[in-house]
Structures are given as structure tokens and as C-alpha cells.
Design a protein around this motif. Sequence first.
Motif, PDB file in Angstrom:
ATOM      1  N   ALA A   1       0.827  -1.208   0.000  1.00  0.00           N
ATOM      2  CA  ALA A   1       0.000   0.000   0.000  1.00  0.00           C
ATOM      3  C   ALA A   1       0.862   1.258   0.000  1.00  0.00           C
ATOM      4  O   ALA A   1       0.567   2.228  -0.709  1.00  0.00           O
ATOM      5  N   ALA A   2       1.924   1.266   0.802  1.00  0.00           N
ATOM      6  CA  ALA A   2       2.811   2.420   0.867  1.00  0.00           C
ATOM      7  C   ALA A   2       3.491   2.662  -0.475  1.00  0.00           C
ATOM      8  O   ALA A   2       3.687   3.820  -0.890  1.00  0.00           O
ATOM      9  N   GLU A   3       3.858   1.600  -1.176  1.00  0.00           N
ATOM     10  CA  GLU A   3       4.487   1.738  -2.485  1.00  0.00           C
ATOM     11  C   GLU A   3       3.518   2.294  -3.523  1.00  0.00           C
ATOM     12  O   GLU A   3       3.938   2.919  -4.495  1.00  0.00           O
ATOM     13  N   ARG A   4       2.232   2.098  -3.287  1.00  0.00           N
ATOM     14  CA  ARG A   4       1.239   2.570  -4.264  1.00  0.00           C
ATOM     15  C   ARG A   4       0.658   3.939  -3.894  1.00  0.00           C
ATOM     16  O   ARG A   4      -0.296   4.390  -4.503  1.00  0.00           O
ATOM     17  N   GLY A   5       1.251   4.579  -2.910  1.00  0.00           N
ATOM     18  CA  GLY A   5       0.900   5.963  -2.637  1.00  0.00           C
ATOM     19  C   GLY A   5      -0.048   6.209  -1.493  1.00  0.00           C
ATOM     20  O   GLY A   5      -0.349   7.359  -1.176  1.00  0.00           O
TER      21      GLY A   5
END
Length: 272
Positions: free
Chosen positions: A140-144
Motif C-alpha cells: 500500500a505504501a508503495e502505491r501511494g
Amino acid sequence: MSVTTDTTHTAPARGMNTFGDLSAHIVRVLENNGADISQLGVPPQPEPHDGLWEDVSVPQANARRTMWRNSIIDAAHDEYLAFRFDHLDESQKPNTLQRWLDSLVEAKKLDARPAVLNMIMPGNIGSGKTAAAISLGNEAAERGLWTLFLKHATYLTWRRPDSAPHNMKAWEVRKRFVECDLLILDELCGEMDVVATEFARKETIDLIDARIAAGRPTAYTTNLRSRRQPGSQAMGVVDILGERLLSRLESSAHLAKIVGPDRRKPAKPLDW
């Protein structure tokens, strides 16, 4: 005694420019409706990475990834930072978590309330719930998404006066974990299976209810059953949070039960 001064070659005070020198530059800045970044020596920002929606800049995305990483470090789970869905086995429901995350990102793009607001991940101790939940957070963090990880018991501790890290005030703790895009609340109602204080009930209900009301998704892991089982003295989540709140939580939730042996248990019992 008279003093004669020659103002012909008077220079401005050290470190200052004449008004005439500044005014031309100020006019140019005003004409451009903003600072002339190139004149300040600041390089232009790179284009957003793939996977981020258009209204999120790279600096914001990097800051959110850093906040996620710091929340994992605060929880002493650094070893899970490299985990992704590919590292999970089928019992940890990677496909279910992937589909849910896809729906959250799409809802964020549309500024809409997710169709499935909560993910409940119950399971026995050591079954791999936390690893699965942190993998979800890493993705989730990698997807913004502004994603944070927090143990439930830690939240209750931080909500007490002068108990939060990083010089945060108690109100700042609540604000941060209510407002983040995705909260992963680990070990929901942990250490409350015998006694739950009024403070713990109130703070738990406030956090969960606020996130539901705001339409912000939350993933929960827990070792407890939803309700007290016949013949058992152990409390269920409903005994701690109350039927009304649990009903609200379950009304927009998907259940991803993590079933498996204790992964932390030694293969051979230790002889003490």
C-alpha cells in the motif's frame, strides 16, 4: 568641529541590495505568480513514479513511505519491511489482500468510500497474521497510500499523557491514526481477553468509530474470537467493544481468517 561626509560613493549596508536591484526581480516573480525556482538553484522535481495517481507528488509519496517505515521500526518489526504478497503462502490470503488493496487505491483515485471498508484477519498465535498485514502495508505504501502500522496496546499507551514517542502529544497521536489513508491495527484487543478498562474501551471505540465515520479503511489482526465461546472464560471482541460497534465494523468488512500452525514454535520442543 565639523565633519564633512562624501555620499557620492556610499554603499548599501553589508549583506543588502539596493531597492532598485531587488524590485526588477520581484516584478518578474510576481509576473510568474510564484518563485523563480531556477534562480534559487533548486532542481526541478522528477516525474511521479508508476502506480501513483496524478495529484500526488514525488516528495509527498516519499514522505508517506518514510512514515510507514518509521511506524514499522517503532513496532520493532524491521525484519518484515522487505515482505511483499509474493512472500506469503496461500494460508495468509495474498490474493484476497491484493484485491482489497486494488479496491482501496481505486477508491482513493475517485475520492470515494471503499465498498469494503475493513479487513479482519483473525487467527491463532504465530499463524502469520502480522507478516501478512505488514506485507499489505508495504504494498500500500508503495502505491501511494498514507499507511501506518500500530499495535492496539501501543496506541492505548501512547494516548496517555506524555507517553507517546517523538514528542507527540496525545491529541496528535489520535489525529495521525484517525486521518491516515490505511491503518493496520495489529493485535486488536490484545491483552484484554480477561479485563478491559474503561479507558481502553473508550479509546478503542473512539478510534474505530472515527475511522468508520470518515470512510477510512482499516485492517485488523486479532487472536480473539468475535464473541465469547460457550464454556470459555476468554472474552471475545464484542465483549470489549460492544455489540453496536462490532456490528458497524462487520457490516463493511471482509473476513480473511489466517489458519495455520504456530510458525514461531520450534520444530522440536525444548527440554527445560
